[in-house]
Scaffold this motif. Sequence first.
Motif, PDB file in Angstrom:
ATOM      1  N   ALA A  75      -6.668  -1.211 -11.615  1.00  0.00           N
ATOM      2  CA  ALA A  75      -5.949  -0.033 -12.218  1.00  0.00           C
ATOM      3  C   ALA A  75      -4.647  -0.091 -11.485  1.00  0.00           C
ATOM      4  O   ALA A  75      -4.401  -0.360 -10.178  1.00  0.00           O
ATOM      5  N   GLU A  76      -3.487   0.635 -11.915  1.00  0.00           N
ATOM      6  CA  GLU A  76      -2.341   0.701 -11.552  1.00  0.00           C
ATOM      7  C   GLU A  76      -1.452   1.793 -11.675  1.00  0.00           C
ATOM      8  O   GLU A  76      -0.711   2.240 -10.692  1.00  0.00           O
ATOM      9  N   GLY A  77      -2.092   2.687 -12.325  1.00  0.00           N
ATOM     10  CA  GLY A  77      -1.386   4.114 -12.690  1.00  0.00           C
ATOM     11  C   GLY A  77      -2.259   5.152 -12.878  1.00  0.00           C
ATOM     12  O   GLY A  77      -2.985   5.718 -12.028  1.00  0.00           O
ATOM     13  N   TRP A  78      -2.432   5.715 -14.279  1.00  0.00           N
ATOM     14  CA  TRP A  78      -2.943   6.649 -14.651  1.00  0.00           C
ATOM     15  C   TRP A  78      -4.548   6.618 -14.498  1.00  0.00           C
ATOM     16  O   TRP A  78      -5.201   7.593 -14.317  1.00  0.00           O
ATOM     17  N   LEU A 123      -0.661   0.078  -3.246  1.00  0.00           N
ATOM     18  CA  LEU A 123      -1.437   0.095  -4.263  1.00  0.00           C
ATOM     19  C   LEU A 123      -2.824  -0.436  -3.856  1.00  0.00           C
ATOM     20  O   LEU A 123      -3.687  -0.065  -4.277  1.00  0.00           O
ATOM     21  N   ALA A 124      -2.564  -1.682  -3.073  1.00  0.00           N
ATOM     22  CA  ALA A 124      -4.051  -2.355  -2.580  1.00  0.00           C
ATOM     23  C   ALA A 124      -4.883  -1.304  -1.809  1.00  0.00           C
ATOM     24  O   ALA A 124      -6.028  -1.201  -1.991  1.00  0.00           O
ATOM     25  N   LEU A 125      -4.180  -0.685  -0.729  1.00  0.00           N
ATOM     26  CA  LEU A 125      -4.925   0.425  -0.099  1.00  0.00           C
ATOM     27  C   LEU A 125      -5.522   1.547  -0.672  1.00  0.00           C
ATOM     28  O   LEU A 125      -6.555   2.086  -0.397  1.00  0.00           O
ATOM     29  N   ARG A 126      -4.799   1.885  -1.765  1.00  0.00           N
ATOM     30  CA  ARG A 126      -5.313   3.190  -2.502  1.00  0.00           C
ATOM     31  C   ARG A 126      -6.568   2.668  -3.206  1.00  0.00           C
ATOM     32  O   ARG A 126      -7.353   3.340  -3.373  1.00  0.00           O
ATOM     33  N   ARG A 127      -6.440   1.573  -4.005  1.00  0.00           N
ATOM     34  CA  ARG A 127      -7.498   0.802  -4.633  1.00  0.00           C
ATOM     35  C   ARG A 127      -8.879   0.876  -3.529  1.00  0.00           C
ATOM     36  O   ARG A 127      -9.955   1.019  -4.165  1.00  0.00           O
ATOM     37  N   ALA A 128      -8.552   0.186  -2.425  1.00  0.00           N
ATOM     38  CA  ALA A 128      -9.759   0.051  -1.244  1.00  0.00           C
ATOM     39  C   ALA A 128     -10.347   1.519  -1.065  1.00  0.00           C
ATOM     40  O   ALA A 128     -11.510   1.598  -1.022  1.00  0.00           O
ATOM     41  N   ALA A 129      -9.338   2.459  -0.971  1.00  0.00           N
ATOM     42  CA  ALA A 129      -9.748   3.863  -0.422  1.00  0.00           C
ATOM     43  C   ALA A 129     -10.680   4.219  -1.528  1.00  0.00           C
ATOM     44  O   ALA A 129     -11.665   4.857  -1.339  1.00  0.00           O
ATOM     45  N   ASN A 185     -19.184   3.942   7.995  1.00  0.00           N
ATOM     46  CA  ASN A 185     -17.984   3.125   7.949  1.00  0.00           C
ATOM     47  C   ASN A 185     -17.478   2.374   6.989  1.00  0.00           C
ATOM     48  O   ASN A 185     -16.243   2.411   6.641  1.00  0.00           O
ATOM     49  N   ARG A 186     -18.455   2.294   5.881  1.00  0.00           N
ATOM     50  CA  ARG A 186     -18.072   1.749   4.670  1.00  0.00           C
ATOM     51  C   ARG A 186     -17.315   2.866   3.951  1.00  0.00           C
ATOM     52  O   ARG A 186     -16.278   2.502   3.196  1.00  0.00           O
ATOM     53  N   ALA A 187     -17.838   3.983   3.979  1.00  0.00           N
ATOM     54  CA  ALA A 187     -17.076   5.203   3.228  1.00  0.00           C
ATOM     55  C   ALA A 187     -15.547   5.680   3.991  1.00  0.00           C
ATOM     56  O   ALA A 187     -14.815   6.035   3.339  1.00  0.00           O
ATOM     57  N   LEU A 188     -15.462   5.395   5.177  1.00  0.00           N
ATOM     58  CA  LEU A 188     -14.205   5.777   5.862  1.00  0.00           C
ATOM     59  C   LEU A 188     -13.087   4.883   5.455  1.00  0.00           C
ATOM     60  O   LEU A 188     -11.896   5.601   5.601  1.00  0.00           O
ATOM     61  N   GLY A 189     -13.090   3.765   4.649  1.00  0.00           N
ATOM     62  CA  GLY A 189     -12.035   3.334   4.011  1.00  0.00           C
ATOM     63  C   GLY A 189     -11.257   4.343   2.885  1.00  0.00           C
ATOM     64  O   GLY A 189     -10.303   4.112   2.501  1.00  0.00           O
ATOM     65  N   GLY A 190     -12.246   5.297   2.654  1.00  0.00           N
ATOM     66  CA  GLY A 190     -11.554   6.296   1.639  1.00  0.00           C
ATOM     67  C   GLY A 190     -10.274   6.976   2.263  1.00  0.00           C
ATOM     68  O   GLY A 190      -9.872   7.852   1.419  1.00  0.00           O
ATOM     69  N   CYS A 191     -10.205   7.028   3.368  1.00  0.00           N
ATOM     70  CA  CYS A 191      -9.193   7.834   4.010  1.00  0.00           C
ATOM     71  C   CYS A 191      -7.634   7.362   3.892  1.00  0.00           C
ATOM     72  O   CYS A 191      -6.733   7.905   3.950  1.00  0.00           O
ATOM     73  N   GLY A 192      -7.735   5.856   3.616  1.00  0.00           N
ATOM     74  CA  GLY A 192      -6.526   5.395   3.143  1.00  0.00           C
ATOM     75  C   GLY A 192      -6.039   4.184   3.930  1.00  0.00           C
ATOM     76  O   GLY A 192      -5.429   3.403   3.571  1.00  0.00           O
ATOM     77  N   ILE A 193      -6.590   4.407   5.272  1.00  0.00           N
ATOM     78  CA  ILE A 193      -6.517   3.201   6.162  1.00  0.00           C
ATOM     79  C   ILE A 193      -7.700   2.670   6.974  1.00  0.00           C
ATOM     80  O   ILE A 193      -8.785   3.496   6.695  1.00  0.00           O
ATOM     81  N   MET A 194      -7.630   1.676   7.546  1.00  0.00           N
ATOM     82  CA  MET A 194      -8.779   1.159   8.484  1.00  0.00           C
ATOM     83  C   MET A 194      -8.985   1.974   9.406  1.00  0.00           C
ATOM     84  O   MET A 194      -8.393   2.358  10.394  1.00  0.00           O
ATOM     85  N   ALA A 195     -10.436   2.759   9.291  1.00  0.00           N
ATOM     86  CA  ALA A 195     -10.740   3.565  10.432  1.00  0.00           C
ATOM     87  C   ALA A 195     -12.342   3.066  10.620  1.00  0.00           C
ATOM     88  O   ALA A 195     -13.074   2.597   9.636  1.00  0.00           O
ATOM     89  N   GLU A 196     -12.840   3.261  11.836  1.00  0.00           N
ATOM     90  CA  GLU A 196     -14.349   2.949  12.177  1.00  0.00           C
ATOM     91  C   GLU A 196     -14.725   4.186  13.055  1.00  0.00           C
ATOM     92  O   GLU A 196     -14.042   4.551  13.837  1.00  0.00           O
ATOM     93  N   VAL A 197     -15.937   4.328  12.720  1.00  0.00           N
ATOM     94  CA  VAL A 197     -16.600   5.388  13.410  1.00  0.00           C
ATOM     95  C   VAL A 197     -17.790   4.600  14.532  1.00  0.00           C
ATOM     96  O   VAL A 197     -18.249   3.662  13.956  1.00  0.00           O
TER      97      VAL A 197
END
Length: 195
Positions: free
Chosen positions: A61-64, A82-88, A106-118
Amino acid sequence: MREAADLGYATYLEQLLAPLGIYTFHSGSISKSELESIGLMLDGCAAQMEETEREALVPTAEGWGLDKIETLFAKKPAAPTLALRRAAIAALTQIGGDDFTLQAINRALGGCGIMAEVAETVQAGHVRVTFPNTAGIPEEFDRIAEIILDIIPCHLETEFYFRYLTWAELEVRFPTWGDIEQAGHTWETLELAVV
């Protein structure tokens, strides 16, 4: 059907019907005009189907399509590309009601938009969130923190740690103040000059 879309449906239909020998497809004939009209409509349908197929899947996906999926979440990821948005979005869709393990979080934390680790700390009920690929405080941190705090179970005390250049790293990378000046660093850029 991919072959028809590559040729254009008018040409594809003409090639399909030509062996019958009952149609004349010379310029200006009714048969040719009819096939061109039908082909034009089928080309439009194929283009819409291709766009819908692309936008229906997060990895393409790219837009709508991404916009529609993001409406399912309480907060939109703070992803600059776009790549980070798709990953998030992919990370956020993995969250389930019983995902309280460290690995699942930790898998779900990618949803914030950048790499994060708990990681758990030595103190019970406390976790530490780090941003391994980001020096200093990430851009849009307030939005990122809100998403992270929505993902981490609410009974856990959450601490955010940010990466800056340590004195030990400074001494290894820049043995003298002249090396720092030669690199053109200010104090603000120096503290973010992590490897």
